[in-house]
Design an enzyme around this catalytic site. Structure first.
Site, PDB file in Angstrom:
ATOM      1  N   CYS A 178      39.412  42.034  26.021  1.00 55.38           N
ATOM      2  CA  CYS A 178      38.810  43.263  25.364  1.00 55.38           C
ATOM      3  C   CYS A 178      38.517  44.236  26.612  1.00 55.38           C
ATOM      4  O   CYS A 178      37.528  43.882  27.206  1.00 55.38           O
ATOM      5  CB  CYS A 178      37.746  42.879  24.530  1.00 55.38           C
ATOM      6  SG  CYS A 178      37.111  44.272  23.253  1.00 55.38           S
ATOM      7  N   SER A 225      38.396  23.582  42.216  1.00 62.42           N
ATOM      8  CA  SER A 225      37.239  23.607  41.301  1.00 62.42           C
ATOM      9  C   SER A 225      37.166  22.481  40.505  1.00 62.42           C
ATOM     10  O   SER A 225      37.876  21.873  39.730  1.00 62.42           O
ATOM     11  CB  SER A 225      37.217  24.933  40.513  1.00 62.42           C
ATOM     12  OG  SER A 225      36.327  24.933  39.416  1.00 62.42           O
ATOM     13  N   GLY A 226      35.696  22.072  40.376  1.00 61.52           N
ATOM     14  CA  GLY A 226      35.392  20.763  39.621  1.00 61.52           C
ATOM     15  C   GLY A 226      35.712  20.708  38.275  1.00 61.52           C
ATOM     16  O   GLY A 226      36.015  19.699  37.719  1.00 61.52           O
ATOM     17  N   HIS A 227      35.180  21.912  37.529  1.00 59.96           N
ATOM     18  CA  HIS A 227      35.253  21.844  36.375  1.00 59.96           C
ATOM     19  C   HIS A 227      36.629  21.785  35.684  1.00 59.96           C
ATOM     20  O   HIS A 227      36.948  21.821  34.536  1.00 59.96           O
ATOM     21  CB  HIS A 227      34.304  23.033  35.559  1.00 59.96           C
ATOM     22  CG  HIS A 227      34.830  24.389  35.690  1.00 59.96           C
ATOM     23  ND1 HIS A 227      35.258  24.836  34.669  1.00 59.96           N
ATOM     24  CD2 HIS A 227      34.834  25.138  36.829  1.00 59.96           C
ATOM     25  CE1 HIS A 227      35.850  26.221  34.811  1.00 59.96           C
ATOM     26  NE2 HIS A 227      35.461  26.433  36.234  1.00 59.96           N
ATOM     27  N   ASN A 238      47.422  29.844  35.851  1.00 60.39           N
ATOM     28  CA  ASN A 238      46.588  29.485  34.595  1.00 60.39           C
ATOM     29  C   ASN A 238      46.805  29.688  33.329  1.00 60.39           C
ATOM     30  O   ASN A 238      46.454  28.769  32.477  1.00 60.39           O
ATOM     31  CB  ASN A 238      44.994  29.882  34.986  1.00 60.39           C
ATOM     32  CG  ASN A 238      44.895  31.277  35.312  1.00 60.39           C
ATOM     33  OD1 ASN A 238      45.816  31.806  36.201  1.00 60.39           O
ATOM     34  ND2 ASN A 238      44.129  32.195  34.560  1.00 60.39           N
ATOM     35  N   THR A 295      36.123  30.274  42.487  1.00 59.06           N
ATOM     36  CA  THR A 295      35.973  31.857  43.027  1.00 59.06           C
ATOM     37  C   THR A 295      35.497  32.046  44.236  1.00 59.06           C
ATOM     38  O   THR A 295      35.838  32.727  45.013  1.00 59.06           O
ATOM     39  CB  THR A 295      35.032  32.530  41.950  1.00 59.06           C
ATOM     40  OG1 THR A 295      35.421  32.187  40.418  1.00 59.06           O
ATOM     41  CG2 THR A 295      34.875  33.998  42.004  1.00 59.06           C
TER      42      THR A 295
HETATM   43  C1  LIG Z   1      43.675  29.795  39.271  1.00 62.51           C
HETATM   44  C2  LIG Z   1      42.089  29.643  38.947  1.00 62.51           C
HETATM   45  N1  LIG Z   1      41.399  30.303  40.151  1.00 62.51           N
HETATM   46  C3  LIG Z   1      40.196  30.346  40.137  1.00 62.51           C
HETATM   47  C4  LIG Z   1      39.348  30.153  38.929  1.00 62.51           C
HETATM   48  C5  LIG Z   1      37.968  30.170  39.332  1.00 62.51           C
HETATM   49  O1  LIG Z   1      37.251  28.960  39.377  1.00 62.51           O
HETATM   50  P1  LIG Z   1      35.790  29.021  39.025  1.00 62.51           P
HETATM   51  O2  LIG Z   1      35.618  28.828  37.654  1.00 62.51           O
HETATM   52  O3  LIG Z   1      35.333  27.457  39.597  1.00 62.51           O
HETATM   53  O4  LIG Z   1      35.231  29.807  39.780  1.00 62.51           O
HETATM   54  C6  LIG Z   1      40.041  29.704  37.680  1.00 62.51           C
HETATM   55  C7  LIG Z   1      39.169  29.393  36.648  1.00 62.51           C
HETATM   56  O5  LIG Z   1      39.539  29.768  35.590  1.00 62.51           O
HETATM   57  C8  LIG Z   1      41.527  30.036  37.690  1.00 62.51           C
HETATM   58  O6  LIG Z   1      42.147  29.360  36.637  1.00 62.51           O
END
Ligand SMILES: Cc1ncc(COP(=O)(O)O)c(C=O)c1O
Length: 400
Positions: free
Chosen positions: A328, A202-204, A154, A75
Site C-alpha cells: 500500500c 538471516s536466522g528467522h 523471495n 538487512t
Molecule cells: C531476500 C531477502 N533479503 C533480505 C531480507 C531481510 O532480512 P531480515 O529480515 O533478517 O533483515 C529478507 C526478508 O524478508 C529477504 O527475503
C-alpha cells in the site's frame, strides 16, 4: 471444531524451532556473561558463540569459521556488503544489481545513488524472472565496485546462477555479493567451492530467531565495518554479541543441514500438489517464476480479476495465512516490483498470492487450501465488475 490455522508464509518468517529455543534459554540467565569477557562468566558464552559459528560454517560449506560475521539480520548484512565494497574498491563507484532484489538492497542502492555516492545499474529479468544476461555483461566494467544479485527471489522463488554471475563479476575486477536470505537452509550451499565473495543470511528464515543473521566474507576480501565500536567479530562489527540469538542461529543451521535432503523433496512435492490443485480447480490463474530453477517451498500464483489483498483477508478468516507482493503506497495498492519487472500486467499482478511452505507443513495444510480457496476466488470474482463483464462477453460475444 475449528480447523487449526495453516501457516503458508514461511518466506516472511518461520517459527523458531523448539530445539533452537531450548538451546538459547541458558544464555538469557545462567550463562549471562559477555562473550568477550575472559573470566569464567564470559568463557562459556564465548565458546558457545564459537560453536555456533562452526555450525553455520557447516551449513554454508565455508572453508573457515572466521569468514562469518554475525549481524542483526539480512538487512544489516546486505548494507554492510554494499557499503564496505564502495570503501574498499578504490576508483570504483558503481553497483550492479537486479530489479527484483529485496528492498534491503534496492532502497540502499537508491539512497546511495540519490546522495551521489554510487551509480546504480539495475538489470532486468524476463517473464520467468531470469536475469537478462546480455544486459548484465554490458553493465560490468572498470567502474563496477560490487555486484549484488540474490541467490533466490523471495516472491517467486526463482534461483539465480550465482556462480556464473560471480565469475563474470570477477573478470571485471568487481566483488560479488549475494543476498542468500531465502536460499540458505532451503538449498545446498557450498562456499568452499564457490566464487562468491560475500553472502547474506538471516536466522528467522531458517527456523532460527529474529534479529540475527550473518555476512559471510571470503578470506582475503577486505571489509569495513558498518557498525563501528568494540573489537567484536575481529573488528568487523562492533557491539556486544547477541549470544542467545547466535546460539539459536547455530542450532537452526545444524537442524537445517540435517533436514535438508529429505525436506527439499518432501516440501517440493507438497508445493507442487498445492500448485497443481489450484490450477485444476480455479480458472484464470497462473504460476510465476522459473519452473526449472525455483526454491522447493515457494509458489507464487496470480489470480486474474481479483485483488490479492481481498484474497488474503478472506483466507485469513478461514485460518489460512499467506502473503501478497502488493504494497500500500500513498493509499492505493501497488503491485509487487518483482512481478512488474517480469512484465506481469499491472492488474493481474495485483492478484498475486505467495504461498511459502516449510518443513512444518503437511498434507492437511495443502488439503485445506484446496478446499477453501476456490470458493473465495469464486465469491470475489462475482463481485468484480471486470469479471462480470468478461463473463457476459463470453456468454454473448455480441455484447459490447
Ligand atoms: C531476500 C531477502 N533479503 C533480505 C531480507 C531481510 O532480512 P531480515 O529480515 O533478517 O533483515 C529478507 C526478508 O524478508 C529477504 O527475503
Amino acid at each position: 471444531m475449528e480447523p487449526a490455522p495453516v501457516y503458508l508464509d514461511n518466506n516472511a518468517t518461520t517459527r523458531c524451532d523448539p530445539a533452537a529455543v531450548e538451546a538459547m534459554l541458558p544464555y538469557f540467565s545462567e550463562q549471562f556473561g559477555n562473550a568477550s569477557s575472559t573470566h569464567m562468566f564470559g568463557a562459556e558464552v564465548g565458546a558457545a558463540v564459537s560453536r555456533a559459528r562452526k555450525q553455520l560454517q557447516g551449513l554454508l560449506g565455508a572453508k573457515f569459521d572466521h569468514e562469518i560475521v554475525y549481524t542483526s539480520g539480512g538487512t544489516e548484512a546486505d548494507n554492510m556488503a554494499l557499503l564496505s565494497a564502495l570503501e574498499t574498491q578504490e576508483g570504483r563507484d558503481e553497483i550492479v544489481t537486479s530489479a527484483v532484489e529485496h528492498p534491503a538492497i534496492l532502497n540502499l542502492a537508491d539512497h546511495l545513488e540519490k546522495t551521489g555516492r554510487a551509480k546504480v545499474r539495475l538489470i532486468g529479468v524476463d517473464s520467468r524472472g531470469r536475469l537478462d544476461m546480455e544486459a548484465y555483461r554490458q553493465a560490468l566494467g572498470p567502474k563496477t565496485a560490487i555486484v549484488s544479485i540474490m541467490w533466490a527471489n523471495n516472491e517467486t522463488g526463482t534461483i539465480f546462477p550465482v556462480e556464473e554471475l560471480a565469475a563474470l563479476a570477477h573478470e571485471a575486477g568487481a566483488l560479488f555479493h549475494t543476498d542468500a536470505v531465502q536460499a540458505v537452509g532451503k538449498v545446498p550451499v557450498n562456499l568452499a567451492e564457490s566464487a562468491v565473495d560475500m553472502l547474506s543470511l538471516s536466522g528467522h528464515k531458517l527456523h532460527g530467531p529474529k534479529g540475527i543473521g550473518a555476512l559471510y566474507v571470503r578470506k582475503g576480501i577486505r571489509v569495513r565495518p558498518l557498525i563501528r565500536g568494540g573489537h567484536q567479530e575481529r573488528g568487523r562489527r562492533g557491539g556486544t554479541e547477541n549470544a542467545p540469538a547466535i546460539v539459536g542461529l547455530g542450532k537452526a543451521a545444524e537442524l537445517a543441514l540435517e533436514h535438508m535432503a529429505d525436506e527439499r523433496t518432501r516440501v517440493a512435492a507438497l508445493r507442487d500438489r498445492l500448485e497443481q490443485g489450484v490450477l485444476q480447480r480455479i480458472g484464470n490463474c497462473f504460476v510465476t517464476g522459473d519452473p526449472e530453477n525455483r526454491l522447493p517451498n515457494t509458489a507464487n500464483v496470480v489470480f486474474e480479476y481479483v485483488e490479492g489483498e481481498a484474497i488474503l483477508t478472506n483466507m485469513n478468516r478461514e485460518g489460512l495465512a499467506a502473503s501478497s507482493g502488493s504494497a500500500c503506497t500513498s493509499g492505493s495498492m501497488e503491485p509487487s516490483h518483482v512481478l512488474r519487472a517480469m512484465d506481469v500486467p499491472y492488474t493481474a499482478a495485483l492478484g498475486a498470492i505467495r504461498f511459502s511452505l516449510s518443513r512444518e507443513n503437511g498434507d492437511a495444510d495443502v488439503d485445506r487450501v484446496l478446499e477453501v480457496l476456490p470458493g473465495i476466488i469464486g465469491k470475489l470474482r462475482e463481485m468484480s465488475p471486470f469479471w462480470r463483464e468478461r463473463e457476459n462477453h463470453a456468454a454473448n460475444p455480441s455484447y459490447a
